[in-house]
Motif scaffolding. Structure first.
Motif, PDB file in Angstrom:
ATOM      1  N   SER A 148       0.818  -1.213   0.000  1.00  0.00           N
ATOM      2  CA  SER A 148       0.000   0.000   0.000  1.00  0.00           C
ATOM      3  C   SER A 148       0.852   1.262   0.000  1.00  0.00           C
ATOM      4  CB  SER A 148      -0.941   0.004   1.211  1.00  0.00           C
ATOM      5  OG  SER A 148      -0.205  -0.007   2.426  1.00  0.00           O
ATOM      6  N   VAL A 149       2.041   1.203   0.595  1.00  0.00           N
ATOM      7  CA  VAL A 149       2.947   2.350   0.599  1.00  0.00           C
ATOM      8  C   VAL A 149       3.578   2.519  -0.780  1.00  0.00           C
ATOM      9  CG1 VAL A 149       5.108   3.234   1.561  1.00  0.00           C
ATOM     10  CG2 VAL A 149       3.398   2.228   3.069  1.00  0.00           C
ATOM     11  N   SER A 150       4.053   1.424  -1.345  1.00  0.00           N
ATOM     12  CA  SER A 150       4.736   1.498  -2.642  1.00  0.00           C
ATOM     13  C   SER A 150       3.792   1.861  -3.781  1.00  0.00           C
ATOM     14  CB  SER A 150       5.407   0.158  -2.954  1.00  0.00           C
ATOM     15  OG  SER A 150       6.363  -0.182  -1.976  1.00  0.00           O
ATOM     16  N   ARG A 151       2.530   1.437  -3.678  1.00  0.00           N
ATOM     17  CA  ARG A 151       1.576   1.649  -4.765  1.00  0.00           C
ATOM     18  C   ARG A 151       0.435   2.586  -4.347  1.00  0.00           C
ATOM     19  NH1 ARG A 151       2.369  -1.559  -9.061  1.00  0.00           N
ATOM     20  NH2 ARG A 151       3.889  -3.251  -8.830  1.00  0.00           N
ATOM     21  N   ALA A 152       0.739   3.534  -3.482  1.00  0.00           N
ATOM     22  CA  ALA A 152      -0.289   4.450  -2.990  1.00  0.00           C
ATOM     23  C   ALA A 152      -0.937   5.241  -4.119  1.00  0.00           C
ATOM     24  CB  ALA A 152       0.307   5.400  -1.949  1.00  0.00           C
ATOM     25  N   LEU A 191      14.746   4.455  -0.639  1.00  0.00           N
ATOM     26  CA  LEU A 191      14.351   4.079  -1.993  1.00  0.00           C
ATOM     27  C   LEU A 191      13.592   5.208  -2.687  1.00  0.00           C
ATOM     28  CD1 LEU A 191      13.202   0.362  -1.502  1.00  0.00           C
ATOM     29  CD2 LEU A 191      15.382   1.209  -2.398  1.00  0.00           C
ATOM     30  N   ALA A 192      12.874   6.012  -1.909  1.00  0.00           N
ATOM     31  CA  ALA A 192      12.130   7.136  -2.493  1.00  0.00           C
ATOM     32  C   ALA A 192      13.064   8.137  -3.162  1.00  0.00           C
ATOM     33  CB  ALA A 192      11.292   7.827  -1.416  1.00  0.00           C
ATOM     34  N   ARG A 193      14.326   8.167  -2.726  1.00  0.00           N
ATOM     35  CA  ARG A 193      15.291   9.106  -3.304  1.00  0.00           C
ATOM     36  C   ARG A 193      15.974   8.540  -4.540  1.00  0.00           C
ATOM     37  NH1 ARG A 193      16.553   9.800   2.402  1.00  0.00           N
ATOM     38  NH2 ARG A 193      18.456   8.544   2.183  1.00  0.00           N
ATOM     39  N   SER A 194      15.675   7.274  -4.863  1.00  0.00           N
ATOM     40  CA  SER A 194      16.351   6.653  -6.010  1.00  0.00           C
ATOM     41  C   SER A 194      15.373   5.858  -6.875  1.00  0.00           C
ATOM     42  CB  SER A 194      17.474   5.740  -5.519  1.00  0.00           C
ATOM     43  OG  SER A 194      16.956   4.740  -4.649  1.00  0.00           O
ATOM     44  N   GLY A 195      14.275   6.503  -7.240  1.00  0.00           N
ATOM     45  CA  GLY A 195      13.312   5.859  -8.133  1.00  0.00           C
ATOM     46  C   GLY A 195      12.090   5.300  -7.450  1.00  0.00           C
ATOM     47  N   GLY A 196      12.081   5.248  -6.118  1.00  0.00           N
ATOM     48  CA  GLY A 196      10.914   4.775  -5.390  1.00  0.00           C
ATOM     49  C   GLY A 196      10.871   3.273  -5.237  1.00  0.00           C
ATOM     50  N   SER A 197      10.006   2.823  -4.333  1.00  0.00           N
ATOM     51  CA  SER A 197       9.913   1.393  -4.030  1.00  0.00           C
ATOM     52  C   SER A 197       8.879   0.668  -4.886  1.00  0.00           C
ATOM     53  CB  SER A 197       9.557   1.207  -2.546  1.00  0.00           C
ATOM     54  OG  SER A 197       8.299   1.810  -2.256  1.00  0.00           O
ATOM     55  N   LYS A 198       8.129   1.389  -5.709  1.00  0.00           N
ATOM     56  CA  LYS A 198       7.085   0.748  -6.519  1.00  0.00           C
ATOM     57  C   LYS A 198       7.676  -0.305  -7.446  1.00  0.00           C
ATOM     58  CE  LYS A 198       3.166   1.845  -9.509  1.00  0.00           C
ATOM     59  NZ  LYS A 198       2.346   2.931 -10.091  1.00  0.00           N
ATOM     60  N   GLN A 199       8.884  -0.073  -7.914  1.00  0.00           N
ATOM     61  CA  GLN A 199       9.518  -1.028  -8.832  1.00  0.00           C
ATOM     62  C   GLN A 199       9.778  -2.376  -8.163  1.00  0.00           C
ATOM     63  OE1 GLN A 199      13.632   0.246  -9.721  1.00  0.00           O
ATOM     64  NE2 GLN A 199      13.438   1.697  -8.024  1.00  0.00           N
ATOM     65  N   GLY A 212      13.484  -6.374  -4.316  1.00  0.00           N
ATOM     66  CA  GLY A 212      13.266  -5.438  -3.215  1.00  0.00           C
ATOM     67  C   GLY A 212      13.904  -5.912  -1.931  1.00  0.00           C
ATOM     68  N   ALA A 213      13.825  -7.223  -1.675  1.00  0.00           N
ATOM     69  CA  ALA A 213      14.472  -7.784  -0.490  1.00  0.00           C
ATOM     70  C   ALA A 213      15.985  -7.617  -0.573  1.00  0.00           C
ATOM     71  CB  ALA A 213      14.112  -9.255  -0.345  1.00  0.00           C
TER      72      ALA A 213
END
Length: 393
Positions: A148-152, A191-199, A212-213
């Motif tokens: 939910s955070v990564s794909r908000a 991760l938000a500073r380098s493209g985000g965690s959605k990937q 991601g892990a």
């Protein structure tokens, strides 16, 4: 004649209820609902107090509802109907064009309340940090992003994504941990500073991918090495081979929709270019030396228990390299793929899931085994939860 018909209908109705009750009580009980991805209610034990205050009957009603005959069949039918009707939320899942997301209820963004919970969590973690540092060890609390955070940004405009609340939680936790002097790592913020965690976020499950892990593991190990000066290998992406499994992946949100709403996603594993031999024991019993529970063939479906075999109370991996430090990783299911990678950097890797491990308290375990590094990995949903893996007793 009408009186006889009424009596007949009454007897049939009572008989139907009695048959349903008997079927619920006599059928083999199940502890877990695969489709709903949750534990089912247990049959309550009658006691004078619970009968007197009505608690027993409330628990019995919950048990009968969870174990009713044809329950899964009826739920599947209702799910199919709701999906066909285009409902925005079905079984607490938000179907979007790309993903299946968790429904998040509206919650007021109360800064004072968030700060209070962050303070309580930091107090718990300060006790654990003290237990680790008293013998010269190093402790770190690592918070990783959940789906939910990564794909908000994928939530429909009329549903709550809790994006602002998540940001407030991360900031409050960082402040509380700094006040307590406990090492803290916000993987999502980095991760938000380098493209985000959605990937790195799954489209059908709450967890991150193995990539991601890997990012989370790398950041944790780099911070531990920088803070302690300990010398241990930190593997880079080039040290692994990525293998995507051909098997059908059934994510937890697909299961909650009875596999009626699918998104094409596959699980991957990371294999070290230079393997490190090791032995493994789960709950004190030697098991196969593998960190992946691979399916028997290409046709078998897989779920997130591919990593480490799922949530296991206690696992110890021993690589027999005494010159390297030892590590304890504890937390919820987000630790599992991290454990699949972290063992390559240590002599011994201990992992605990305190939801299932009850032989001794966490602090007692730490004092007995004295791992050089102790890491708690939790996701944004549970970063402030003081029960389960948030406890320190």
């Amino acid at each position: 004649m009408n009186r006889i018909a009424h009596w007949f209908m009454a007897v049939c109705f009572v008989g139907f209820l009695a048959a349903g009750l008997a079927a619920s009580l006599l059928r083999s009980p199940q502890d877990f609902s695969y489709w709903e991805n949750r534990m089912l209610a247990s049959l309550p034990e009658p006691a004078s107090q619970s009968i007197g205050d009505g608690g027993y009957f409330t628990q019995l009603e919950r048990y009968l509802a969870d174990h009713a005959p044809l329950r899964s069949t009826l739920l599947r039918f209702k799910t199919r109907w709701d999906l066909a009707a285009g409902r925005p939320v079905v079984n607490d899942v938000v179907p979007t064009a790309d993903s299946l997301l968790p429904f998040l209820p509206y919650m007021a963004d109360d800064q004072a309340d968030i700060d209070r919970w962050a303070g309580l969590m930091a107090d718990n973690l300060a006790d654990i940090n003290a237990a680790v540092t008293e013998y010269g060890g190093y402790f770190c609390y690592a918070v990783v992003p959940c789906q939910s955070v990564s794909r908000a940004d994928e939530y429909p405009w009329f549903l709550n994504s809790q994006a602002r609340r998540s940001w407030m939680k991360g900031a409050a936790m960082a402040r509380a941990m700094e006040e307590q002097g406990v090492p803290f790592l916000d993987v999502e913020a980095i991760l938000a500073r380098s493209g985000g965690s959605k990937q790195y976020a799954s489209r059908v499950d709450n967890h991150y991918t193995i990539e991601g892990a890997f990012e989370a593991c790398r950041l944790i190990l780099e911070k531990a090495a920088a803070d302690t000066g300990l010398d241990f290998p930190i593997l880079e992406a080039d040290d692994f081979q990525l293998e995507t499994l051909p098997n059908d992946y059934i994510g937890s949100r697909e299961r909650k929709l009875f596999n009626l709403e699918r998104r094409d996603e596959r699980l991957s594993i990371l294999l070290p270019v230079e393997p490190v031999p090791f032995s493994r024991a789960d709950n004190g019993i030697p098991v196969e030396s593998s960190v992946y529970r691979l399916p028997g063939g290409r046709d078998g479906a897989v779920d997130y228990s591919l990593y480490m075999g799922g949530d296991i109370a206690r696992t110890v991996i021993d690589t027999g390299r005494d010159s390297l430090p030892s590590v304890l990783i504890y937390g919820d299911s987000f630790t599992n793929p991290v454990e699949c990678l972290a063992y390559l950097s240590f002599d011994q890797t201990h992992s605990l899931d305190l939801r299932h491990y009850h032989e001794m308290g966490l602090v007692d375990y730490i004092r007995q085994f004295q791992p050089d590094i102790v890491v708690c990995v939790r996701d944004y949903d549970f970063m402030m939860a003081t029960d389960g893996n948030g406890g320190g007793s």
